[in-house]
Design a protein around this motif. Structure first.
Motif, PDB file in Angstrom:
ATOM      1  N   LEU A 242     -15.197 -75.925 -51.448  1.00 62.67           N
ATOM      2  CA  LEU A 242     -14.666 -75.089 -50.376  1.00 62.67           C
ATOM      3  C   LEU A 242     -14.522 -73.666 -50.891  1.00 62.67           C
ATOM      4  CD1 LEU A 242     -13.359 -74.776 -47.542  1.00 62.67           C
ATOM      5  CD2 LEU A 242     -11.166 -75.331 -48.621  1.00 62.67           C
ATOM      6  N   ASN A 243     -15.126 -72.722 -50.155  1.00 64.85           N
ATOM      7  CA  ASN A 243     -15.080 -71.309 -50.536  1.00 64.85           C
ATOM      8  C   ASN A 243     -14.551 -70.509 -49.356  1.00 64.85           C
ATOM      9  OD1 ASN A 243     -15.493 -68.709 -51.443  1.00 64.85           O
ATOM     10  ND2 ASN A 243     -17.719 -68.768 -51.252  1.00 64.85           N
ATOM     11  N   LEU A 244     -13.385 -69.881 -49.526  1.00 66.65           N
ATOM     12  CA  LEU A 244     -12.789 -69.037 -48.493  1.00 66.65           C
ATOM     13  C   LEU A 244     -12.801 -67.604 -49.002  1.00 66.65           C
ATOM     14  CD1 LEU A 244      -9.704 -71.267 -47.566  1.00 66.65           C
ATOM     15  CD2 LEU A 244     -12.003 -71.310 -46.580  1.00 66.65           C
ATOM     16  N   TYR A 245     -13.392 -66.695 -48.203  1.00 60.65           N
ATOM     17  CA  TYR A 245     -13.651 -65.339 -48.693  1.00 60.65           C
ATOM     18  C   TYR A 245     -13.266 -64.312 -47.636  1.00 60.65           C
ATOM     19  CZ  TYR A 245     -16.329 -61.322 -50.429  1.00 60.65           C
ATOM     20  OH  TYR A 245     -16.705 -60.083 -50.877  1.00 60.65           O
ATOM     21  N   GLN A 265     -12.625 -72.245 -54.215  1.00 61.03           N
ATOM     22  CA  GLN A 265     -12.777 -70.814 -54.477  1.00 61.03           C
ATOM     23  C   GLN A 265     -12.063 -70.030 -53.385  1.00 61.03           C
ATOM     24  OE1 GLN A 265     -16.691 -69.670 -55.621  1.00 61.03           O
ATOM     25  NE2 GLN A 265     -16.442 -67.534 -55.047  1.00 61.03           N
ATOM     26  N   LEU A 266     -11.075 -69.232 -53.780  1.00 60.82           N
ATOM     27  CA  LEU A 266     -10.306 -68.409 -52.855  1.00 60.82           C
ATOM     28  C   LEU A 266     -10.465 -66.954 -53.272  1.00 60.82           C
ATOM     29  CD1 LEU A 266      -7.031 -70.562 -52.786  1.00 60.82           C
ATOM     30  CD2 LEU A 266      -8.967 -70.688 -51.206  1.00 60.82           C
ATOM     31  N   SER A 267     -11.121 -66.176 -52.436  1.00 60.83           N
ATOM     32  CA  SER A 267     -11.368 -64.771 -52.761  1.00 60.83           C
ATOM     33  C   SER A 267     -10.869 -63.918 -51.604  1.00 60.83           C
ATOM     34  CB  SER A 267     -12.863 -64.536 -53.006  1.00 60.83           C
ATOM     35  OG  SER A 267     -13.100 -63.221 -53.447  1.00 60.83           O
ATOM     36  N   PHE A 268      -9.557 -63.660 -51.600  1.00 56.12           N
ATOM     37  CA  PHE A 268      -8.923 -62.919 -50.520  1.00 56.12           C
ATOM     38  C   PHE A 268      -8.664 -61.474 -50.937  1.00 56.12           C
ATOM     39  CE2 PHE A 268      -6.972 -67.229 -49.285  1.00 56.12           C
ATOM     40  CZ  PHE A 268      -8.074 -67.531 -48.497  1.00 56.12           C
ATOM     41  N   GLN A 269      -8.588 -60.610 -49.947  1.00 55.68           N
ATOM     42  CA  GLN A 269      -8.446 -59.183 -50.212  1.00 55.68           C
ATOM     43  C   GLN A 269      -7.029 -58.784 -50.595  1.00 55.68           C
ATOM     44  OE1 GLN A 269      -9.952 -57.316 -46.668  1.00 55.68           O
ATOM     45  NE2 GLN A 269     -12.081 -57.786 -47.132  1.00 55.68           N
ATOM     46  N   ARG A 295     -10.133 -61.662 -56.846  1.00 52.57           N
ATOM     47  CA  ARG A 295      -9.468 -60.548 -56.164  1.00 52.57           C
ATOM     48  C   ARG A 295      -7.958 -60.755 -56.257  1.00 52.57           C
ATOM     49  NH1 ARG A 295     -13.416 -57.628 -53.433  1.00 52.57           N
ATOM     50  NH2 ARG A 295     -15.392 -58.736 -53.269  1.00 52.57           N
ATOM     51  N   ALA A 296      -7.265 -60.915 -55.131  1.00 53.59           N
ATOM     52  CA  ALA A 296      -5.811 -61.121 -55.163  1.00 53.59           C
ATOM     53  C   ALA A 296      -5.487 -62.566 -55.536  1.00 53.59           C
ATOM     54  CB  ALA A 296      -5.222 -60.791 -53.798  1.00 53.59           C
ATOM     55  N   PHE A 297      -4.214 -62.801 -55.948  1.00 57.99           N
ATOM     56  CA  PHE A 297      -3.795 -64.184 -56.153  1.00 57.99           C
ATOM     57  C   PHE A 297      -2.365 -64.370 -55.653  1.00 57.99           C
ATOM     58  CE2 PHE A 297      -3.108 -62.352 -60.492  1.00 57.99           C
ATOM     59  CZ  PHE A 297      -1.746 -62.588 -60.642  1.00 57.99           C
ATOM     60  N   PRO A 298      -1.946 -65.625 -55.425  1.00 56.43           N
ATOM     61  CA  PRO A 298      -0.622 -65.883 -54.848  1.00 56.43           C
ATOM     62  C   PRO A 298       0.494 -65.601 -55.848  1.00 56.43           C
ATOM     63  CG  PRO A 298      -1.682 -67.937 -55.444  1.00 56.43           C
ATOM     64  CD  PRO A 298      -2.701 -66.859 -55.656  1.00 56.43           C
ATOM     65  N   LYS A 299       1.729 -65.802 -55.423  1.00 56.49           N
ATOM     66  CA  LYS A 299       2.866 -65.618 -56.317  1.00 56.49           C
ATOM     67  C   LYS A 299       2.695 -66.511 -57.541  1.00 56.49           C
ATOM     68  CE  LYS A 299       6.168 -64.400 -52.683  1.00 56.49           C
ATOM     69  NZ  LYS A 299       7.410 -64.809 -51.972  1.00 56.49           N
ATOM     70  N   PHE A 317     -11.723 -72.278 -64.873  1.00 60.17           N
ATOM     71  CA  PHE A 317     -10.700 -71.527 -64.145  1.00 60.17           C
ATOM     72  C   PHE A 317     -11.017 -70.041 -64.253  1.00 60.17           C
ATOM     73  CE2 PHE A 317      -5.928 -70.302 -63.855  1.00 60.17           C
ATOM     74  CZ  PHE A 317      -6.074 -70.047 -62.498  1.00 60.17           C
ATOM     75  N   TYR A 318     -11.166 -69.391 -63.094  1.00 60.19           N
ATOM     76  CA  TYR A 318     -11.483 -67.969 -63.032  1.00 60.19           C
ATOM     77  C   TYR A 318     -10.367 -67.290 -62.255  1.00 60.19           C
ATOM     78  CZ  TYR A 318     -16.076 -69.962 -64.045  1.00 60.19           C
ATOM     79  OH  TYR A 318     -17.115 -70.674 -64.597  1.00 60.19           O
ATOM     80  N   LEU A 319      -9.698 -66.335 -62.885  1.00 62.86           N
ATOM     81  CA  LEU A 319      -8.510 -65.740 -62.280  1.00 62.86           C
ATOM     82  C   LEU A 319      -8.695 -64.250 -62.029  1.00 62.86           C
ATOM     83  CD1 LEU A 319      -5.573 -66.128 -61.375  1.00 62.86           C
ATOM     84  CD2 LEU A 319      -4.874 -65.610 -63.717  1.00 62.86           C
ATOM     85  N   SER A 320      -8.784 -63.881 -60.762  1.00 63.69           N
ATOM     86  CA  SER A 320      -8.734 -62.482 -60.323  1.00 63.69           C
ATOM     87  C   SER A 320      -9.609 -61.548 -61.140  1.00 63.69           C
ATOM     88  CB  SER A 320      -7.284 -61.982 -60.375  1.00 63.69           C
ATOM     89  OG  SER A 320      -7.164 -60.757 -59.701  1.00 63.69           O
ATOM     90  N   ASP A 321     -10.841 -61.989 -61.458  1.00 62.11           N
ATOM     91  CA  ASP A 321     -11.683 -61.161 -62.317  1.00 62.11           C
ATOM     92  C   ASP A 321     -12.467 -60.103 -61.553  1.00 62.11           C
ATOM     93  OD1 ASP A 321     -13.251 -63.003 -61.095  1.00 62.11           O
ATOM     94  OD2 ASP A 321     -14.302 -63.689 -62.870  1.00 62.11           O
ATOM     95  N   ILE A 322     -12.057 -59.834 -60.310  1.00 57.88           N
ATOM     96  CA  ILE A 322     -12.647 -58.722 -59.570  1.00 57.88           C
ATOM     97  C   ILE A 322     -11.620 -57.606 -59.397  1.00 57.88           C
ATOM     98  CG2 ILE A 322     -13.662 -58.025 -57.365  1.00 57.88           C
ATOM     99  CD1 ILE A 322     -14.801 -60.855 -57.139  1.00 57.88           C
ATOM    100  N   LYS A 323     -10.392 -57.973 -59.059  1.00 56.99           N
ATOM    101  CA  LYS A 323      -9.341 -56.978 -58.852  1.00 56.99           C
ATOM    102  C   LYS A 323      -8.635 -56.582 -60.143  1.00 56.99           C
ATOM    103  CE  LYS A 323      -9.094 -56.047 -54.381  1.00 56.99           C
ATOM    104  NZ  LYS A 323      -9.125 -54.689 -53.837  1.00 56.99           N
TER     105      LYS A 323
END
Length: 480
Positions: A242-245, A265-269, A295-299, A317-323
């Protein structure tokens, strides 16, 4: 070799990603030629205008008469086609047909687009008719801006679409197309949908009838005005990816339904798009192996709780490597709850070097790590020294991701020292070194001739098995 049966040759040619090698196969004999041509014509997204010129020469007389009646005259090859080229196509892009036909007509007649609009539709429709009648089993359909039904109006449509396995489309395309697809295509394995403000009638039914959906990509740039929440709840439990972008205005609680999920995969602005991630913090996804939160990540406290419940089975595990967001408590949680990781991407600030050592100590199966460099993050020297001294024997890939300007630069003697230490590791695993940078990162190690001479030296000696310099866009595109 030249006498191998067709199915064996097809299997071999599947692994030829070099066009020159495939081209040489054309010249062996007719069987090799036919199979090679099939690979050239398999994916319409690679077609040029010359391909469409050839297709027009393959049109039946009935279609050519329709073109003649409408005064559409196209110069085509004078020789008769050697093969039924349309039958080789497995990936049909409706958008590309219109685009290339427009380009072909404009080059041919030198008229502006508004004078050719009717001709484009007529010629495109005859090409669609050719494909529907000649393709025995389409595998992938791509249509992001088709406003009318162009492929489901023929008697042969059912056979043409019955084995469709991939659909890439917008949510607001022709509703009749969605309706017909829902009647015929029940075994789609991959749906890639870009949601706009409108969702066409029929899309909900198409999703509901799927029996074997494995991969679902949802790209959302605008908030749909109607039933997106009820639509995504129709997704079957067969999903493994599941990829949500993009944007997100919907509850993420529906993710808990997918107990077979292996890749999330969660890639939210914005972090606001994770408003109800608290509903996922206690969810257990027993088969989850790859988690990408870009990009962003939750609390952090919510994500840490999620890792406590799901981290043990994670392999990547890939963590916020765009933002470029980073948190030390989260990195410590990775070390604590994700002991079986093989690939990791995260940010370690320059005063958190001890955390990276803890990660290496606890995650002993790591094979690849992406480390952010520059500004508040580690320098190249700190990253290289820590990897070579603290990582375990499984590490064989190091990715230096330059989010910011590199300070200070890495000197040749420091780079040489790293490779000497790597060469002395027991057992020696040849290193894959990837530098992700751009024109503005002027101090990265690849920008200096002395460093590149050292890298070439260790490539020749076998210490480096792969060296690559790539840009941010190329790196991001591999994630979707």
């Amino acid at each position: 070799m030249s006498r191998l049966p067709a199915d064996c040759l097809t299997e071999i040619f599947e692994h030829l990603d070099d066009k020159n090698s495939l081209y040489s196969c054309l010249l062996v004999n007719r069987l090799w030629c036919k199979i090679s041509v099939g690979f050239y014509w398999r994916d319409m997204e690679n077609y040029s205008t010359s391909n469409f010129n050839t297709l027009i020469s393959c049109l039946p007389n009935e279609s050519k008469e329709i073109l003649s009646e409408n005064k559409i005259i196209i110069s085509t090859p004078t020789l008769n086609p050697m093969f039924n080229y349309a039958s080789f196509c497995k990936v049909l892009s409706i958008d590309r047909v219109y685009t290339k036909v427009e380009e072909l007509l404009m080059n041919q007649e030198n008229f502006p687009f508004h004078d050719l609009k009717d001709d484009i539709i007529i010629l495109s429709q005859e090409i669609f008719k050719l494909f529907v009648k000649q393709i025995s089993s389409l595998k992938k359909l791509v249509t992001f801006w088709s406003s009318h039904n162009c492929i489901t109006i023929y008697p042969e449509t059912k056979n043409f679409l019955k084995n469709l396995s991939e659909l890439h489309c917008n949510s607001d395309i022709c509703p009749i197309l969605f309706y017909h697809l829902s009647q015929i295509c029940h075994n789609i394995s991959l749906l890639n949908i870009t949601f706009n403000k409108l969702i066409s009638n029929g899309l909900k039914d198409l999703i509901f009838v799927q029996k074997n959906l494995k991969y679902f990509n949802l790209m959302q740039y605008n908030y749909p005005e109607n039933y997106l929440p009820s639509l995504i709840t129709k997704l079957p439990n067969t999903l493994i990816k599941l990829n949500l972008y993009g944007k997100n205005s919907n509850s993420l609680s529906f993710i808990s339904n997918f107990t077979n999920l292996q890749i999330l995969q969660l890639s939210f602005q914005s972090s606001e798009n994770f408003e109800d991630f608290d509903k996922l913090q206690h969810v257990i996804l027993p088969k989850l192996q790859i988690l990408k939160i870009q990009r962003a990540f939750p609390k952090c406290e919510l994500l840490i709780k999620f890792l406590e419940n799901n981290g043990k089975n994670l392999k990547e595990f890939y963590l916020s490597d765009i933002k470029g967001y980073s948190d030390n408590s989260l990195n410590l949680a990775i070390a604590k709850f994700c002991p079986n990781l093989k690939k990791l991407s995260t940010g370690i600030k320059n005063d958190e070097l001890e955390t990276l050592k803890i990660i290496f100590n606890n995650c002993q199966y790591l094979e690849s790590i992406k480390i952010w460099c520059g500004s508040i993050f580690l320098s190249e020297k700190e990253a290289l020294e820590t990897v070579v001294k603290q990582s375990h024997k499984n590490i064989s890939e190091l990715i230096l991701y330059h989010l910011y300007y590199v300070r200070p630069r890495l000197f040749p003697e420091e780079l040489e020292s790293f490779f000497i230490s790597w060469e002395n590791r027991v057992p020696l695993k040849p290193l894959s070194l990837v530098i992700i940078t751009d024109y503005f990162c002027i101090n990265t190690l690849d920008k200096y001739d002395e460093n590149m001479k050292i890298i070439k030296k260790y490539i020749r000696s076998g210490v480096i098995k792969n060296f690559e310099v790539t840009g941010f866009e190329e790196d991001e595109s591999t994630n979707y």
